[in-house]
Design an enzyme around this catalytic site. Structure first.
Site, PDB file in Angstrom:
ATOM      1  N   SER A 572      46.786   2.694  61.265  1.00  0.00           N
ATOM      2  CA  SER A 572      46.186   4.020  61.143  1.00  0.00           C
ATOM      3  C   SER A 572      46.469   4.831  62.394  1.00  0.00           C
ATOM      4  CB  SER A 572      44.672   3.872  60.975  1.00  0.00           C
ATOM      5  OG  SER A 572      44.048   5.126  61.197  1.00  0.00           O
ATOM      6  N   TYR A 585      35.945   1.070  62.198  1.00  0.00           N
ATOM      7  CA  TYR A 585      37.283   1.137  61.594  1.00  0.00           C
ATOM      8  C   TYR A 585      38.359   1.107  62.670  1.00  0.00           C
ATOM      9  CZ  TYR A 585      41.142   2.998  58.742  1.00  0.00           C
ATOM     10  OH  TYR A 585      42.335   3.186  58.102  1.00  0.00           O
TER      11      TYR A 585
END
Ligand code: ZN
Length: 694
Positions: A572, A585
């Site tokens: 990400s 996350y």
């Protein structure tokens, strides 16, 4: 053998060509008559040519098409009188014959007529059916085939000694027919059966009748089992076989992939097991092919992997590699022995050795493994060899099995006319011959990756917690790219045994593993101040541990297989440019990236590449945003409706990032186009300068 002719169905045919298509499909639908691509049929008609003149026309199956899927367009129209003119010639080389036939073709766009076209033209009867029926081969492929055929058929079928298909065979058949036009057909030694008649129905029915007579004869003989031996090898238990396959399939795959990668498909029906476990199999399987047509796919011999003891468990990886290499060396010797003859017969003078590694591997106690560029081609090889087994066992029950001599086999295996059939296969896609896994495949990015990789020719196993969703997706993709390309796996990436089972299923289905796209992920939004341990742990469990478990298992298989590999982690943008309220996350994703880099360091020397992709703001079809959309928008101080625009506006290119963009990057990293790239982060984010890799 059952006669499948249905008068109601055949009445739908509007002309002779229609009837030929109908009868060809019937012939093709019976695998005991001809295996994939084998056999051919024809009819003689009167048609108008492009100038409006009436001509006698031969409609014959085109080279390389399959009878089962016959359509009108598969039967090129050829000028019959032109073809028959060739009967006056004494000799014709293959190339002269092909050129001659090309000049007789009435439709320049039609496929090349079957190599046996002259044979069909030299017989006066209207409809001709030619098959490589198992039962007929079981009789001709024996030392006393001719006398056995006479015992069964008397004068009804003529006998033509073996010669390679082409002008000479056509001429011999034509002469045999002229001498005895009242015969119903003929047997081609080591090759097959031809029946002829005034119409398609009678020609087809004669084939069924003749084959049935051979089958009845063989059924009686088979009970006697004159020359066939009892099983001597120990059949492994289900669990034992699984263990054996998991351990040795990657070793075998590597061994047969030395020229070009292949996948392996297992066959272990009772008939196959009976064959591979018999003492005689070692000998009989080395005699030669059941018919020249089989050899094109299976090579002249199977590799009989002989264990030192009574059980396949006595084989070691080194034994396997040694026996495969010896097989390839033998092929090379055989090739070199006849190469000069081949060179002389080729117009361009170049003679290249075919892939010398085995296409069929017989393993006592385990079964048969068929190799191919994908499972579909492996299945063609496997099914053909199942028929070879049936022929070898039947033939051995009546007499000693016999096949083409080495020279004749070579002449056929390296015959350009036969190799032409293979050249008609669709060209290989970029990821053809590769096999791998995509996790989190039910989500937007996962789906796009699975579609992309499958369309690029790979076998893709798509895994997700939600088995139903991936099952549906697999059906959907297979609908587009062809059956059997994509497989669904229910997998929990946080559970080591679930991951192991999933990866094992890939090895058991295809023989190995080439790539992993570790994509499964979950998102959670909360400031660290308010973050619950449970949510922190859940994020780490999927976003870090999940990648660890999948990659660990993949690396274990890839190292055993010794064919390198490619692992791609979908990470990400947050790893390099974290945002607030996204702690669980981003921290887990950072762990994932570090894990990927260590994997790259540890596995580079084994040719296993590990790379990472950092996408940003991919919304389309993504489940990741469910439930966090509002929170994410709030963190940025905007309304949730404006969230997508917010992501578009924050990148340099002001562009929307789509799942297909990520899939494109994945395909690049899986393919050999990125062969020298490992430990790299590739961004797919439209350009976010805070997240530039550094
Ligand atoms: Zn044939």
């Amino acid at each position: 053998m059952k006669n499948l002719w249905n008068s109601k169905e055949s009445a739908k045919a509007k002309d002779k060509l229609g009837l030929l298509v109908y009868s060809s499909r019937l012939v093709g639908s019976e695998p005991k008559l001809c295996v994939w691509g084998g056999g051919n049929t024809s009819t003689k008609t009167v048609e108008r040519d492009h100038l409006g003149a009436e001509r006698r026309v031969l409609r014959i199956k085109g080279s390389g098409s399959d009878l089962k899927q016959s359509e009108r367009k598969h039967f090129p129209p050829v000028d019959l009188d032109g073809l028959r003119y060739a009967f006056r010639f004494k000799k014709m080389t293959d190339q002269e014959m092909v050129d001659f036939v090309a000049r007789c073709l009435l439709d320049p766009k039609a496929p090349r007529p079957s190599i046996e076209v002259l044979l069909h033209a030299f017989v006066d009867e209207i409809d001709i059916t030619h098959t490589h029926a198992d039962a007929i081969l079981s009789i001709t492929n024996t030392h006393h085939g001719k006398s056995i055929a006479r015992e069964i058929y008397g004068d009804e079928l003529l006998w033509v000694p073996y010669v390679k298909p082409g002008f000479t065979l056509a001429k011999w058949v034509g002469k045999a027919y002229q001498k005895c036009p009242e015969a119903k057909g003929l047997i081609l030694e080591n090759h097959g059966l031809i029946t002829w008649a005034e119409d398609a129905k009678t020609s087809y029915s004669l084939t069924i009748q003749m084959v049935s007579r051979a089958e009845r004869y063989l059924a009686v003989q088979r009970k006697k089992r004159k020359y066939w031996s009892a099983p001597v090898y120990i059949r492994l238990s289900r669990a034992g076989k699984r263990k054996w396959l998991l351990r040795y399939l990657p070793v075998l795959r590597r061994a047969v992939s030395q020229r070009q990668p292949a996948v392996l498909k297992l066959y272990d029906s009772p008939q196959v097991m009976e064959f591979v476990n018999a003492r005689d199999a070692a000998k009989v399987s080395q005699v030669g092919p059941a018919t020249p047509d089989h050899m094109l796919r299976t090579k002249r011999h199977a590799l009989y992997l002989k264990p030192p003891g009574k059980s396949p468990e006595s084989l070691t990886g080194a034994d396997i590699v040694r026996q495969v290499n010896r097989y390839a060396q033998k092929h090379e010797t055989y090739f070199l022995k006849y190469r000069s003859e081949l060179k002389r017969s080729l117009s361009n003078g170049s003679a290249q050795m075919l892939d010398p590694y085995p296409k069929v591997i017989l393993v006592p106690g385990v079964g048969m493994l068929a190799s191919g560029r994908d499972l579909k081609s492996a299945a063609i090889v496997g099914e053909i060899y199942e028929h070879s087994i049936s022929v070898m066992v039947s033939a051995t029950s009546v007499d000693r099995y016999r096949s083409l001599t080495e020279r004749l086999a070579f002449e056929m295996e390296y015959w350009p006319m036969e190799l032409y059939k293979l050249s008609l296969q669709p060209p290989e896609a970029e990821l053809s011959r590769r096999v791998g896994l995509v996790t989190g495949a039910a989500g937007g990015i996962g789906k796009a990756i699975a579609r992309h990789l499958a369309a690029s020719g790979a076998h893709v196993f798509i895994a997700d917690l939600d088995g139903k969703k991936v099952s549906k997706l697999a059906d959907e993709i297979n609908e587009q790219v062809g059956k059997g390309r994509v497989f669904a796996v229910t997998m929990d990436v946080t559970d080591a045994s679930s991951v192991t089972r999933g990866l094992e299923s890939i090895v058991l289905t295809t023989g190995g593993l080439d790539f992993i796209v570790s994509n499964a992920g979950v998102a959670h939004v909360s400031s660290i101040e308010l973050l619950h341990e449970r949510d922190w742990e859940k994020s780490f469990s999927v976003n870090a541990r999940g990648h660890f478990l999948v990659a660990r298992e993949a690396v274990r298989i890839m190292r055993r297989q010794v064919m390198g590999g490619s692992i791609v982690f979908i990470a990400s943008k947050n790893v390099l440019a974290p945002g607030k309220d996204f702690g669980a996350y981003s921290a887990a994703k950072a762990a994932q990236v570090q894990l990927g880099r260590i994997l790259a360091i540890e596995n580079g020397e084994f040719g296993i590449r590990v790379n990472l992709i950092n996408p940003d703001g991919v919304f389309e079809g993504s489940g990741l945003w469910n439930g966090i959309r509002e929170n994410r928008a709030r963190s940025y101080g905007i309304s949730s409706k404006r969230l997508e625009d917010f992501y578009v506006n924050r990148n340099l290119m002001k562009t929307r990032v789509l799942p297909e963009d990520v899939a494109e990057a994945v395909t690049y990293l899986i393919s050999s186009r990125s062969a020298k790239t490992t430990g790299c982060i590739l961004t797919v984010d439209g350009g976010v300068k805070e997240a530039f890799p550094r």
